[in-house]
Design an enzyme around this catalytic site. Structure first.
Site, short mmCIF file in Angstrom:
data_model
loop_
_atom_site.label_atom_id
_atom_site.label_comp_id
_atom_site.label_asym_id
_atom_site.label_seq_id
_atom_site.Cartn_x
_atom_site.Cartn_y
_atom_site.Cartn_z
N ASP A 131 0.82 -1.21 0.00
CA ASP A 131 0.00 0.00 0.00
C ASP A 131 0.86 1.27 0.00
O ASP A 131 1.81 1.37 -0.75
CB ASP A 131 -0.97 -0.01 1.19
N CYS A 132 0.53 2.22 0.89
CA CYS A 132 1.22 3.51 0.89
C CYS A 132 2.67 3.41 1.32
O CYS A 132 3.45 4.34 1.08
CB CYS A 132 0.48 4.49 1.81
N ALA A 133 3.05 2.32 1.97
CA ALA A 133 4.43 2.15 2.43
C ALA A 133 5.34 1.62 1.33
O ALA A 133 6.56 1.54 1.53
CB ALA A 133 4.48 1.22 3.63
N ALA A 134 4.79 1.25 0.18
CA ALA A 134 5.59 0.60 -0.85
C ALA A 134 6.69 1.50 -1.40
O ALA A 134 7.79 1.03 -1.70
CB ALA A 134 4.68 0.13 -1.99
#
Length: 210
Positions: free
Chosen positions: A127-130
């Protein structure tokens, strides 16, 4: 450049039309307004994006649009870094909005002039941490392979994840928050212009796995 634009007001109007009896609608609209995003770019006209003809069709759209749009973004990143495709030692590809096997990393190597022995690292499901995870892995690679260049590509077509019948607050907020976008960057151990990463680490906040 992505061709289609949806405004914040368009998003609110669609939510009011499609979820007019939803008890989450009022709170969701307030959250959408508070995001501050007045317009977003998507890869299809909104009329097509709102349909759900099946995962197979959506994945085919993801593959087609990725192959059409990513190369130009990568060329710009290579030019900005004064690096040629033949000088790339590793490619890290980040996406959680489309899934292909083999990964699109193989297609990029074959069609964009990258060496055949380029290391491939597709990253999904973060998700946004990728994006930060991709930078961390690129950092690790250039430390282990001095003088090497790593190509990072992030390709997210969030409009392909739209669920026409999903009216919970999180989904309605996502409909007004996320857009479709591609980015690319070169990470190298050589000093030069651009951002400098001094150290990296990973930490998962307890009880945040859902």
């Amino acid at each position: 450049m992505l061709e289609y634009i949806i405004s914040q007001q368009d998003t609110i109007n669609l939510a009011k039309t499609n979820f007019k009896d939803n008890t989450n609608l009022k709170n969701s609209i307030e959250l959408i307004i508070n995001t501050g995003f007045m317009k977003r770019y998507i890869i299809q006209p909104i009329e097509l994006a709102m349909l759900h003809p099946g995962f197979g069709y959506r994945n085919a759209v993801f593959e087609y649009e990725s192959k059409r749009l990513v190369p130009g973004v990568v060329e710009q990143a290579l030019n900005n870094a004064a690096v040629s495709a033949s000088q790339i030692a590793a490619i890290i590809y980040v996406s959680c909005s489309g899934f292909l096997m083999p990964s699109l990393t193989a297609w990029f190597i074959n069609h964009m002039g990258l060496p055949g022995n380029t290391m491939q690292l597709p990253i999904a499901q973060l998700d946004c941490a990728a994006g930060s995870a991709a930078i961390d892995r690129a950092y690790d690679y250039v430390l282990a392979h001095p003088g090497s260049n790593v190509l990072i590509i992030s390709c997210e077509f969030c409009s392909l994840s739209y669920q026409p019948t999903d009216g919970d607050v999180g989904s309605l907020l996502s409909d007004g928050l996320f857009s479709d976008a591609i980015s690319a960057a070169i990470v190298t151990a050589e000093l030069g212009e651009g951002l400098s990463l001094e150290r990296n680490a990973s930490y998962l906040i307890p009880e945040t796995d859902k």
